[in-house]
Design a protein around this motif. Structure first.
Motif, short mmCIF file in Angstrom:
data_model
loop_
_atom_site.label_atom_id
_atom_site.label_comp_id
_atom_site.label_asym_id
_atom_site.label_seq_id
_atom_site.Cartn_x
_atom_site.Cartn_y
_atom_site.Cartn_z
N ILE A 54 0.81 -1.20 0.07
CA ILE A 54 -0.25 -0.02 -0.23
C ILE A 54 0.90 1.13 -0.02
O ILE A 54 0.51 2.36 -0.59
N SER A 55 1.78 1.32 0.65
CA SER A 55 2.88 2.23 1.16
C SER A 55 3.36 2.65 -0.64
O SER A 55 3.72 3.87 -1.17
N ALA A 56 3.89 1.64 -1.29
CA ALA A 56 4.62 1.79 -2.63
C ALA A 56 3.39 2.14 -3.74
O ALA A 56 3.63 2.95 -4.48
N TYR A 106 -0.04 7.46 2.25
CA TYR A 106 -0.57 6.36 2.77
C TYR A 106 -1.64 6.41 3.41
O TYR A 106 -2.40 5.59 3.19
N ARG A 107 -1.84 7.42 4.31
CA ARG A 107 -3.22 7.69 5.02
C ARG A 107 -4.38 7.75 4.01
O ARG A 107 -5.27 7.07 4.22
N HIS A 108 -4.19 8.51 3.00
CA HIS A 108 -5.43 8.60 2.28
C HIS A 108 -5.61 7.43 1.38
O HIS A 108 -6.89 6.80 1.27
N VAL A 109 -4.85 6.63 0.78
CA VAL A 109 -4.95 5.28 0.05
C VAL A 109 -5.58 4.50 0.95
O VAL A 109 -6.55 3.75 0.72
N TRP A 110 -5.00 4.18 2.40
CA TRP A 110 -5.55 3.37 3.05
C TRP A 110 -7.22 3.66 3.64
O TRP A 110 -7.95 2.65 3.55
#
Length: 382
Positions: free
Chosen positions: A44-46, A55-59
């Motif tokens: 998720i970070s990559a 990262y927070r937005h994607v998660w």
């Protein structure tokens, strides 16, 4: 059943698209973009870095979508790669299938919007409306024309992809200024190509413009596991075929090749199974819905398929003679003749520039008309 809503944005061309591993999307979807990025990067970070997001937005977005759809999208445990769930994988597959099947209609919709805004923002721009048989190089030309706006002036190619026959009919009915269709390099006398196109084209009224030479062949599974090298192999093996619709240039080419091989449509399993574009045929083969389909090499390569060349053909552009001197067609001819465009065309798999931008003799390109006058018979003496 879930409801779909479409959105579009206006902005400067920046080349943005999906992750480079899958190519640009015809219709962007934020969820599919997230899933594609996770599948490509394995974390998720990559994925967040690849999308230029936190990262927070994607998660948070992944969790929001899981709640919205009621299914798990990502399987992830600490210290392990993130992978798509079965549901997430099915979403990706369904979206790719829809994009491949609907590509011509999506391109037409986008073209309508782009034309409207091109005129709105620059009423001096040349807008040249095309109806054309589906072709990767022509789509690339549209993007190339847009990129050359500063150097050559605005030339907007408004391309509606349709069958070859419908494209020429649209030209004759005044619905477009330019049409695109394709035939074998030297279509023979009394061929299906002659019977199809000769009634639609008239010397002295129409002008043929050179565009490209391209290869058509069998798109097959990677490695060609069934060893298909000809139409006869399709008949002998009973391989499942996927065809193009009636009225398309590729359907005309296929029927000519079948006649040359002394085969009939009934000899080909799946002859009645049709798809609307080369990309959709490639997707059907890649998805295991068919073993082979006739199409262009670049579509096969884009899906990681094998390709067996069968025939060389010319892709022609045609317009009315009365339109040739107008600013739009003249700007197009200049673009087609440029060395930079021809270099780009030659870089597309299965394509090469062939008299690109030249106004050609219809009799030489489509040798169906004979202007030679019959010799007069000698008069009998008496």
């Amino acid at each position: 059943m879930h409801r779909l809503q479409f959105h579009y944005t206006l902005g400067r061309e920046d080349g943005a698209g999906r992750d480079a591993t899958s190519g640009p999307a015809l219709i962007r979807n934020p969820l599919i973009d997230l899933l594609q990025a996770v599948a490509a990067h394995g974390s998720i970070s990559a994925a967040a870095r690849g999308l230029g997001l936190s990262y927070r937005h994607v998660w948070g977005e992944l969790k929001r979508w899981e709640s919205e759809l009621g299914n798990e999208l990502i399987i992830w445990e600490k210290g392990q790669p993130a992978i798509l769930s079965e549901f997430g994988t099915k979403l990706m597959w369904a979206e790719r299938q829809a994009q491949a099947r609907l590509a011509p209609q999506i391109e037409a919709l986008r073209s309508d919007l782009e034309r409207a805004f091109a005129v709105a923002f620059d009423d001096s721009a040349h807008v040249l409306t095309f109806y054309a048989s589906h072709d990767t190089a022509l789509a690339t030309l549209r993007d190339y024309a847009r990129s050359q706006e500063a150097a050559r002036g605005a030339l907007h190619l408004d391309i509606r992809f349709t069958g070859s026959v419908d494209a020429i009919r649209a030209l004759n009915e005044g619905r477009c200024m330019m049409a695109g269709f394709h035939t074998q390099l030297r279509p023979g006398a009394h061929s299906l190509a002659e019977r199809t196109y000769k009634p639609l084209l008239q010397p002295g009224l129409h002008k043929i413009i050179g565009f490209a030479q391209r290869t058509q062949g069998l798109m097959v599974a990677p490695g060609n596991p069934q060893g298909l090298t000809s139409l006869q192999d399709l008949q002998r093996s009973g391989a499942r075929f996927v065809n193009r619709a009636l009225g398309t240039g590729t359907r005309v080419v296929l029927d000519e090749l079948l006649a040359q091989a002394r085969l009939t449509p009934a000899d080909i399993a799946g002859y009645e199974h049709t798809e609307p574009s080369h990309a959709a045929v490639a997707h059907a083969v890649a998805a295991g819905q068919a073993d082979a389909g006739l199409g262009i090499e670049v579509a096969a390569r884009a899906r990681g398929l094998g390709f067996v060349p069968l025939v060389q053909e010319r892709y022609h552009l045609v317009c009315l003679k009365s339109a040739l001197a107008q600013p739009g067609p003249q700007a197009l001819l200049q673009l087609l003749r440029s060395a930079s465009w021809q270099t780009q065309l030659n870089a597309i798999a299965g394509y090469r520039a062939a008299q690109s931008g030249e106004v050609l003799s219809m009799r030489e390109v489509l040798p169906w008309w004979d202007y030679r006058r019959p010799k007069a018979r000698p008069r009998a003496s008496g």
